[in-house]
Design a protein around this motif. Structure first.
Motif: not given
Length: 180
Positions: A101, A120, A123-124, A164
């Motif tokens: 990240l 993104m 993915e967090d 993150a």
């Protein structure tokens, strides 16, 4: 990542050395942005850019501070490992995800890729799941963790989760700058 899992103080030292000039750079960026606002009185797109830079700079500064905390934890626990053996897999995955990240945040800054920046957040979600998994294992106490290990593991999970979050926030700044 590797410094935490391998109790590698050499790697931790290198990370701390890299962070020092970056910390000075954050202050210089803030000063320059404020100076631009005061002297140039930007409007519209220029003002959006300066505000986005200020926000990203704050996120990047926090990311550096969290990285510093992780490196200092390695040094404080040496020669022991700060990561209990029962959580190595989760912490390794968290470290890999945080690294990915942070690299993505740098790439979206460089390219100004709003679509990548907006992607993104997914993915967090995985990072949040991993943090929750670590906390559940710590609370269940089935692995026989000692109190110091519990505190270290909880902090490590929190630091990675916040890394993150800040990386995703950088992506949002890119979208803000683009008017999205």
């Amino acid at each position: 990542g590797p410094a935490l899992l391998d109790a590698d103080t050499g790697h931790a030292r290198v990370m701390l050395e890299v962070l020092e000039p970056l910390e000075r750079l954050h202050a210089a960026i803030d000063d320059s942005a404020v100076d631009l606002i005061a002297r140039q009185q930007p409007v519209a797109g220029d003002l959006r850019t300066i505000v986005a830079v200020l926000r990203m700079n704050a996120d990047l500064e926090r990311m550096g501070a969290l990285t510093r905390h992780l490196a200092e934890m390695v040094r404080a626990r040496h020669p022991s490992c700060a990561v209990p053996s029962g959580l190595r897999e989760q912490v390794q995955r968290m470290g890999q995800l945080a690294g990915r990240l942070m690299a993505e945040a740098c790439a979206v800054i460089e390219a100004g890729d709003v679509d990548a920046a907006m992607g993104m957040a997914a993915e967090d979600d995985e990072m949040d799941r991993l943090r929750g998994e670590v906390y559940e294992r710590l609370l269940a106490a089935t692995d026989g963790f000692v109190p110091g290990q519990v505190m270290d593991a909880a902090l490590i999970a929190r630091y990675y989760e916040r890394l993150a979050d800040h990386a995703v926030s950088v992506g949002r700044c890119i979208a803000f700058r683009a008017g999205r």
